[in-house]
Design a protein around this motif. Structure first.
Motif, mmCIF file in Angstrom:
data_model
loop_
_atom_site.group_PDB
_atom_site.id
_atom_site.type_symbol
_atom_site.label_atom_id
_atom_site.label_comp_id
_atom_site.label_asym_id
_atom_site.label_seq_id
_atom_site.Cartn_x
_atom_site.Cartn_y
_atom_site.Cartn_z
ATOM 1 N N LYS A 118 141.725 8.706 17.759
ATOM 2 C CA LYS A 118 140.726 9.539 18.445
ATOM 3 C C LYS A 118 141.411 10.601 19.298
ATOM 4 O O LYS A 118 141.024 11.772 19.291
ATOM 5 C CB LYS A 118 139.835 8.654 19.323
ATOM 6 N N GLN A 119 142.430 10.184 20.032
ATOM 7 C CA GLN A 119 143.169 11.119 20.894
ATOM 8 C C GLN A 119 143.920 12.149 20.061
ATOM 9 O O GLN A 119 143.932 13.342 20.377
ATOM 10 C CB GLN A 119 144.149 10.324 21.772
ATOM 11 N N GLN A 121 143.132 13.177 17.070
ATOM 12 C CA GLN A 121 142.149 14.068 16.454
ATOM 13 C C GLN A 121 141.757 15.197 17.414
ATOM 14 O O GLN A 121 141.658 16.368 17.015
ATOM 15 C CB GLN A 121 140.910 13.283 16.032
ATOM 16 N N GLU A 122 141.549 14.845 18.688
ATOM 17 C CA GLU A 122 141.180 15.853 19.684
ATOM 18 C C GLU A 122 142.265 16.920 19.802
ATOM 19 O O GLU A 122 141.977 18.117 19.906
ATOM 20 C CB GLU A 122 140.942 15.181 21.039
ATOM 21 N N TRP A 123 143.516 16.481 19.787
ATOM 22 C CA TRP A 123 144.630 17.433 19.889
ATOM 23 C C TRP A 123 144.740 18.268 18.606
ATOM 24 O O TRP A 123 144.873 19.491 18.662
ATOM 25 C CB TRP A 123 145.914 16.667 20.172
ATOM 26 N N GLU A 125 142.531 19.072 16.446
ATOM 27 C CA GLU A 125 141.394 19.970 16.220
ATOM 28 C C GLU A 125 141.182 20.950 17.366
ATOM 29 O O GLU A 125 140.223 21.725 17.351
ATOM 30 C CB GLU A 125 140.130 19.142 15.995
ATOM 31 N N SER A 126 142.073 20.917 18.356
ATOM 32 C CA SER A 126 141.955 21.814 19.503
ATOM 33 C C SER A 126 142.508 23.197 19.150
ATOM 34 O O SER A 126 143.230 23.357 18.156
ATOM 35 C CB SER A 126 142.715 21.245 20.696
ATOM 36 N N SER A 129 146.410 23.466 18.515
ATOM 37 C CA SER A 129 147.062 22.730 17.431
ATOM 38 C C SER A 129 148.025 23.630 16.655
ATOM 39 O O SER A 129 147.900 24.852 16.652
ATOM 40 C CB SER A 129 146.005 22.164 16.482
ATOM 41 N N TYR A 137 148.465 14.382 11.359
ATOM 42 C CA TYR A 137 147.131 13.802 11.573
ATOM 43 C C TYR A 137 146.461 13.465 10.243
ATOM 44 O O TYR A 137 145.854 12.396 10.101
ATOM 45 C CB TYR A 137 146.258 14.771 12.375
ATOM 46 N N PHE A 221 147.384 21.711 25.575
ATOM 47 C CA PHE A 221 146.238 20.832 25.310
ATOM 48 C C PHE A 221 145.975 19.889 26.480
ATOM 49 O O PHE A 221 144.836 19.744 26.934
ATOM 50 C CB PHE A 221 146.505 20.040 24.030
ATOM 51 N N TYR A 222 147.045 19.275 26.968
ATOM 52 C CA TYR A 222 146.873 18.252 28.010
ATOM 53 C C TYR A 222 146.570 18.870 29.374
ATOM 54 O O TYR A 222 145.864 18.264 30.192
ATOM 55 C CB TYR A 222 148.137 17.395 28.094
ATOM 56 N N ARG A 225 143.111 18.921 30.472
ATOM 57 C CA ARG A 225 142.455 17.624 30.687
ATOM 58 C C ARG A 225 142.916 16.925 31.967
ATOM 59 O O ARG A 225 142.585 15.775 32.203
ATOM 60 C CB ARG A 225 142.720 16.717 29.477
#
Length: 631
Positions: A118-119, A121-123, A125-126, A129, A137, A221-222, A225
């Motif tokens: 899940k984590q 995937q978020e990265w 698809e951001s 990427s 992935y 990305f991070y 968040r």
């Protein structure tokens, strides 16, 4: 705390061009200045996938290449036990293998793979990427990693087609030989750490963990968040804060932390605060940069003895003269032209060392500071700052120069598999061996090295117990190899010289100190008997054999030594006239009241060394062999 954190943060800022740059230790192991939101991990398996997201190959990683730079979150960098907190890309088998449970893997509560994918995937698809991330992935989302690793003969199954964790000889019935994976540091197949790479048929791609584009991708990305902003006690700025700080400071397996506030019960806050941020708040950026700078410096130039870290660095240049090294070693680093010394006096060595210090003065900015840090852990989870000083570089170099001018003696011992000699201060490790023996354990050595730092940096007197212990060992040559005793003797003389009025190696015939004079007597007796021995005979003289007793009961023991000298005086005949007259001259300098059995002070060793050195110099018809001070 704020001071050393700020200095480490500034060091990181001064070396931004080194971030991600791979460097090698002397043992060939790689290290780097970590990017923000990254850490290191020892990986066991490398899986390569194609750009289309298909499995390509897998290998077991050699121990020397295991250290891997991986992205991490606040949660994953501090996870422990059964807590599920996946690393964003590379991780252990239960996290990255979707078919882990199907092959007999055991999990508790939440499935780690679900949180991981899940984590990821978020990265992937951001907007941040990159192509390599998407390739990895696509592959791991298929959930067939263990199947592919078994087919590649990297992982193995038992007779029930299930993963086995520990190797058992019974398994040899199904498997030809012990799997290569068990030759690494992995404790079992289920705990294997997997790193991913991307293979291309058309181009040679940079390894994923070395790719700056991958590093920046996760950082961007991070960063979006991170939590709310708070006042940072280190920089005084409003930035996103964190209460989860880095571990793996001394090595990739180190669990100890310098900053921690995860204990919500007991006496952590002692009733003063409701939460840890009420005590102090540190921004995520500062924590990451300071800890990463510390890890880099330790790998680059830190000394680790029994897990205690000794580290010194400057703000504008990481390399700096080490206060714990001896004069000879520091002179090898001289920025001045290498000069071959033809004359052998302490003044010449002092001049050369001054050139070394002045060379570093010119290399540093006038407002540069020097930091000295000592770290150690009492438990596996907590790391403490045992010693910290931050000085102006001019003051530091002046302190260092004074130490090498006061704790000085003539040393002649084996160094780097060769026989070296120099005038100067001994290394702190050699002081430990002089005081406690060459077999002293590392706990004793690291303790003494830490105790010596205030003597060098702050100009304090050397602790009396250290000097006393060294004197006792130097007074007991029987039972030691000749080279070890000579080294112990010269180091002890340097310690005594530092705490006394600063006597030189050269013999001072004007000194009327009782202990100094008795030491001269012992040296004359030693040289006289040594010259009377047959060629090739290397046994200890009576003066050396009775040295310990002589230091405690000089009058009584001297009578024994003098009686034992008579046969050698007779053997030498006229050749002993000078030494006999010198014996009489020195003995007559000791007053009747002082010629007693009162124990001698350590100064007798100075008299012994200086008198013996003077006699050997007088005996030699040529100068000492030429040596190069700095190469």
């Amino acid at each position: 705390m704020v001071s050393w954190l700020l200095n480490l943060y500034e060091t990181y800022q001064s070396n931004l061009d080194r971030v991600g740059e791979i460097q090698l230790k002397s043992n060939g192991q790689e290290y780097t200045l970590l990017p923000i939101s990254h850490t290191t991990q020892n990986a066991h398996i490398e899986v390569s996938v194609t750009e289309e997201g298909e499995f390509h190959s897998a290998t077991v990683i050699d121990k020397t290449e295991a250290t891997t730079l991986i992205p991490c979150t606040e949660g994953s960098s501090s996870r422990a036990g059964a807590k599920v907190a996946p690393y964003p890309l590379h991780d252990k088998l239960p996290y990255v293998a979707g078919d882990f449970v199907a092959y007999g893997g055991t999990i508790k509560n939440e499935n780690p793979y679900h949180a991981y994918i899940k984590q990821l995937q978020e990265w992937a698809e951001s907007p941040h990427s990159v192509p390599k991330l998407k390739s990895i992935y696509r592959y791991v989302s298929k959930g067939e990693l263990i199947k592919d690793l078994v087919a590649e003969r990297v992982l193995f199954l038992d007779e029930h087609q299930q993963l086995f964790d520990a190797w058992d000889k019974k398994l040899e019935e199904h498997i030809d030989k012990k799997p290569e994976l068990f030759s690494t540091s992995v404790t079992g197949q289920e705990s294997a750490f997997v790193r991913f790479n991307v293979y291309s048929q058309e181009a040679i791609l940079t390894d994923v963990w070395k790719d700056p584009d991958m590093h920046r991708s996760f950082q961007n990305f991070y960063n979006e968040r991170l939590g709310g902003e708070d006042y940072c006690f280190v920089t005084g700025e409003e930035k996103p804060s964190t209460d989860k700080h880095a571990n793996k400071i001394r090595n990739a397996a180190d669990k100890a932390k310098l900053i921690s506030a995860n204990d919500k019960s007991g006496f952590t806050f002692r009733g003063r605060f409701h939460s840890s941020d009420e005590a102090a708040s540190i921004s995520y950026e500062v924590s990451q940069k300071a800890h990463n700078a510390l890890k880099w410096l330790i790998n680059k130039q830190g000394k680790i003895i029994d897990q205690r870290v000794f580290l010194i660095w400057a703000n504008d240049t990481t390399e700096m003269l080490d206060p714990m090294e001896d004069t000879f070693s520091l002179m090898q680093l001289s920025a001045a032209p290498k000069v071959e010394i033809k004359s052998y006096t302490d003044e010449h060595f002092a001049q050369e060392f001054s050139k070394t210090v002045d060379g570093y003065r010119g290399n540093l900015d006038s407002c540069s500071n020097v930091s000295i840090l000592v770290l150690d852990s009492a438990t596996t989870g907590r790391l403490a700052v045992n010693y910290y000083r931050n000085l102006n570089k001019e003051l530091y170099l002046d302190k260092l120069k004074k130490w090498h001018e006061t704790c000085v003696w003539r040393h002649a011992y084996r160094k780097d598999a060769e026989h070296k000699w120099f005038y100067g201060a001994p290394a702190t490790k050699d002081i430990a061996f002089a005081a406690y023996g060459s077999r002293a354990n590392e706990k004793v050595v690291k303790g003494l090295m830490e105790r010596m730092l205030p003597c060098i940096i702050d100009g304090r007197k050397i602790p009396v117990d250290i000097v006393r212990s060294a004197i006792q060992r130097a007074s007991s040559p029987v039972g030691m190899e000749t080279w070890e005793w000579e080294k112990t003797l010269s180091v002890t003389c340097a310690l005594i010289n530092s705490n006394e009025e600063g006597l030189g190696v050269a013999l001072d015939t004007e000194i009327q100190d009782r202990s100094y004079l008795f030491g001269r007597l012992l040296a004359i007796a030693d040289v006289l008997e040594r010259r009377a021995l047959n060629p090739g005979e290397s046994r200890a003289t009576n003066a050396i054999r009775y040295m310990n007793a002589f230091s405690r009961h000089p009058e009584r023991t001297w009578s024994t030594i003098q009686a034992a000298l008579q046969p050698y005086q007779a053997k030498l005949g006229a050749k002993a006239i000078y030494l006999n007259s010198l014996l009489d001259e020195v003995a007559s300098s000791i007053s009747i009241e002082e010629f007693n059995n009162k124990p001698l002070s350590g100064k007798y060793l100075l008299g012994f060394y200086s008198q013996r050195h003077a006699l050997y110099q007088k005996k030699e018809t040529t100068t000492e062999p030429e040596v190069t001070v700095a190469q």
